[in-house]
Motif scaffolding. Structure first.
Motif, PDB file in Angstrom:
ATOM      1  N   SER A 119       0.988  -1.071  -0.104  1.00  0.00           N
ATOM      2  CA  SER A 119      -0.032   0.046  -0.017  1.00  0.00           C
ATOM      3  C   SER A 119       0.993   1.111   0.017  1.00  0.00           C
ATOM      4  N   ASP A 120       0.386   2.211  -0.365  1.00  0.00           N
ATOM      5  CA  ASP A 120       1.194   3.516  -0.724  1.00  0.00           C
ATOM      6  C   ASP A 120       0.626   4.245   0.855  1.00  0.00           C
ATOM      7  N   ALA A 121       1.812   4.743   1.346  1.00  0.00           N
ATOM      8  CA  ALA A 121       1.642   5.311   2.794  1.00  0.00           C
ATOM      9  C   ALA A 121       0.888   6.738   2.621  1.00  0.00           C
ATOM     10  N   ASP A 122       1.138   7.297   1.519  1.00  0.00           N
ATOM     11  CA  ASP A 122       0.436   8.414   1.358  1.00  0.00           C
ATOM     12  C   ASP A 122      -1.001   8.519   0.892  1.00  0.00           C
ATOM     13  N   LYS A 123      -1.295   7.068   0.236  1.00  0.00           N
ATOM     14  CA  LYS A 123      -2.806   6.851  -0.116  1.00  0.00           C
ATOM     15  C   LYS A 123      -3.039   5.580   0.311  1.00  0.00           C
ATOM     16  N   PRO A 124      -3.264   5.226   1.415  1.00  0.00           N
ATOM     17  CA  PRO A 124      -3.614   3.936   2.127  1.00  0.00           C
ATOM     18  C   PRO A 124      -4.550   3.123   1.258  1.00  0.00           C
ATOM     19  N   ASP A 125      -5.629   3.565   0.529  1.00  0.00           N
ATOM     20  CA  ASP A 125      -6.646   2.974  -0.188  1.00  0.00           C
ATOM     21  C   ASP A 125      -5.939   2.372  -1.381  1.00  0.00           C
ATOM     22  N   ARG A 126      -4.691   2.857  -1.756  1.00  0.00           N
ATOM     23  CA  ARG A 126      -4.124   2.471  -2.991  1.00  0.00           C
ATOM     24  C   ARG A 126      -3.222   1.285  -2.730  1.00  0.00           C
ATOM     25  N   LYS A 127      -3.762   0.228  -3.300  1.00  0.00           N
ATOM     26  CA  LYS A 127      -2.914  -1.238  -3.254  1.00  0.00           C
ATOM     27  C   LYS A 127      -2.309  -1.702  -4.533  1.00  0.00           C
ATOM     28  N   MET A 128      -1.127  -2.165  -4.503  1.00  0.00           N
ATOM     29  CA  MET A 128      -0.357  -2.391  -5.505  1.00  0.00           C
ATOM     30  C   MET A 128      -0.131  -3.929  -5.251  1.00  0.00           C
ATOM     31  N   ASN A 129      -0.156  -4.486  -6.425  1.00  0.00           N
ATOM     32  CA  ASN A 129       0.318  -6.110  -6.560  1.00  0.00           C
ATOM     33  C   ASN A 129       1.286  -6.323  -7.382  1.00  0.00           C
ATOM     34  N   GLY A 130       2.374  -6.972  -6.577  1.00  0.00           N
ATOM     35  CA  GLY A 130       3.536  -7.206  -7.541  1.00  0.00           C
ATOM     36  C   GLY A 130       4.236  -8.552  -7.172  1.00  0.00           C
ATOM     37  N   PHE A 131       5.484  -8.887  -7.299  1.00  0.00           N
ATOM     38  CA  PHE A 131       6.204 -10.137  -7.228  1.00  0.00           C
ATOM     39  C   PHE A 131       7.303  -9.891  -6.396  1.00  0.00           C
ATOM     40  N   ALA A 132       7.627 -10.752  -5.572  1.00  0.00           N
ATOM     41  CA  ALA A 132       9.148 -10.652  -4.644  1.00  0.00           C
ATOM     42  C   ALA A 132       9.900 -11.911  -4.913  1.00  0.00           C
TER      43      ALA A 132
END
Length: 166
Positions: free
Chosen positions: A12-25
């Protein structure tokens, strides 16, 4: 095949907590992760990492040959091109060209040195400099070093070649 080496992550974006990002680790040898969050609109990825940052080693069946990749997408591309789930040779993913020197020291510290290194670096100045740094550090070790970028000389890296064929 990718599921063996990647974990799915949600950030999640610290500045925009509702913004979720999906990625790979992709896990490194010290327990940190390289993270890639693809953007389907631009075809590019946001890349970051967790600490500690380090390279990743993947054991293969044949330790006499070591394949070295700059990033994990190139490693996964190579695995797909070879049509394997376990690498036929030991593989290292630098996760950053800044680890070229430490990687070379790791190779020298191994009880049984590989006979051959195949370098899959990016076709840019940083990739070329990393290849030179590895070659210089291993000079006199008896290890044959081959740069593989001629396989993808018209592309940024191995995965760029693969994506152009899709």
């Amino acid at each position: 095949m990718a599921a063996k080496y990647l974990k799915q992550v949600y950030l999640s974006d610290a500045d925009k907590p509702d913004r979720k990002m999906n990625g790979f680790a992709f896990k490194n040898d010290k327990g940190g992760y390289e993270i890639s969050i693809p953007n389907p609109h631009t075809g590019k990825s946001f890349k970051t990492s967790t600490t500690p940052k380090w390279f990743t080693s993947i054991p293969g069946k044949d330790e006499s040959v070591v394949c070295v990749f700059e990033g994990f997408w190139d490693f996964l591309t190579w695995m797909e091109m070879e049509k394997v789930i376990t690498p036929p040779n030991t593989a290292y993913v630098l996760n950053s060209v800044s680890f070229a020197g430490q990687f070379a020291q790791e190779v020298l510290a191994r009880v049984s040195h590989p006979k051959t290194l195949k370098l899959y670096m990016d076709n840019d100045n940083a990739g070329r400099m990393a290849a030179v740094q590895i070659a210089e550090a291993l000079d006199g070790s008896g290890i044959t070093i081959g740069t593989m970028e001629q396989r993808y000389s018209d592309y940024r890296d191995l995965s760029d070649l693969w994506m152009s064929r899709s």
